[in-house]
Design an enzyme around this catalytic site. Structure first.
Site, PDB file in Angstrom:
ATOM      1  CG  ASP A  13      22.204   8.876  -5.660  1.00 32.81           C
ATOM      2  OD1 ASP A  13      20.977   8.841  -5.938  1.00 32.81           O
ATOM      3  OD2 ASP A  13      22.699   8.153  -5.091  1.00 32.81           O
ATOM      4  CG  ASP A  15      18.346   8.077  -0.016  1.00 32.56           C
ATOM      5  OD1 ASP A  15      18.010   8.334   0.953  1.00 32.56           O
ATOM      6  OD2 ASP A  15      17.528   8.196  -0.906  1.00 32.56           O
TER       7      ASP A  15
END
Length: 286
Positions: A13, A15
């Protein structure tokens, strides 16, 4: 369950894992550099459908992280990949921005308001009442309903903004039709990412900061899952769920080989936005 030393490819991922409020999380730059230097296949995943990989690569570069376009996989790309496999050369009415329209165009789709095969809803900064009304009528006329991701809100300096999930809910209420959602936590997004880099679930790891998207989708896709505590999750959040990640780490710095991790570990994440634990400012996990 796979051991970490058996992992040859990585999905991560963005953020809350690599960046926090546009600041690099300690260890992220070193880990990305290590993967590039060792030829380790990897993809950075995001549910954000607004931006193209080129846009996101530039934004990450401004944050001090070097991620080539080819190593970014968005929910828009996953959606285009899925639709191209379902109806090659199909047509779509799109609510979204360049990240989504470019992905669909490059997948061979035609954008139209006349009897489209699909209505595709993604994220945009400016949702149009006229476009939403058109989408409702087209779905009522038989177009199939697709959403890039389920996120109900997105961040802004002023506070939450309605996002894809909220607009999709409005359309569902008006039509009685639920969308097929391609992005996380649908394992479809992970499987398409694996195909993109020629990886297999048995030797691939997924790094995320959310139990409800990254980790559950990784588990369902059969991946080695790593939860990092630099995003929204804390121990109380973990305890809410009946499943557990393969590993729980303070940050991605702990994934570095020991010789390379000293400097990154010396700077611990904090809650002030410098890669810290606490609420993430990004989407995009989204």
């Amino acid at each position: 369950m796979q051991r970490r030393d058996a992992i040859e490819c990585w999905l991560t991922d963005m953020d809350g894992v690599l960046v926090h409020e546009n600041q690099p999380i300690p260890g992220a730059a070193e880990l990305l550099g290590h993967w590039e230097a060792t030829g380790t296949p990897f993809l950075v995943l995001t549910n954000n459908s607004i931006f193209t990989p080129r846009d996101l690569s530039a934004r990450l570069r401004q944050s001090g992280l070097k991620v080539p376009e080819r190593a970014i996989w968005t929910s828009a790309l996953a959606t285009a990949d899925f639709l191209a496999s379902q109806k090659p050369g199909g047509s779509a009415f799109v609510i979204g921005e360049a990240g989504l329209t470019t992905a669909l165009h490059e997948a061979g789709f035609i954008m139209t308001e006349t009897e489209p095969d699909y209505v595709v809803v993604g994220e945009t900064r400016n949702y149009s009442f006229e476009a939403i009304t058109k989408a409702i009528r087209l779905i009522g006329g038989g177009a199939r309903f697709i959403a890039t991701n389920p996120d109900a809100t997105g961040p802004s300096p002023e506070g939450p903004l309605p996002a894809t999930g909220a607009i999709s809910a409005l359309i569902t209420k008006a039509t009685g039709m639920e969308p097929y959602v391609v992005g996380k936590p649908n394992p479809m997004m992970f499987r398409s990412a694996l195909n993109r880099i020629g990886a297999h679930s048995h030797n691939t790891g997924m790094i995320g900061d959310r139990m409800d998207t990254d980790i559950v989708a990784g588990i369902e896709a059969g991946l080695h899952t790593v939860l990092v505590m630099t995003g929204i999750s804390d121990q109380a959040e973990i305890e809410k769920y009946p499943f557990r990640p393969s590993e729980i780490l303070g940050s991605v710095a702990e994934l570095l080989p020991r010789a390379a991790s000293g400097d990154a570990k010396a700077e611990k994440p904090n809650k002030d936005g410098n890669g810290g634990k606490g609420n993430q400012g990004g989407d995009t996990s989204r």
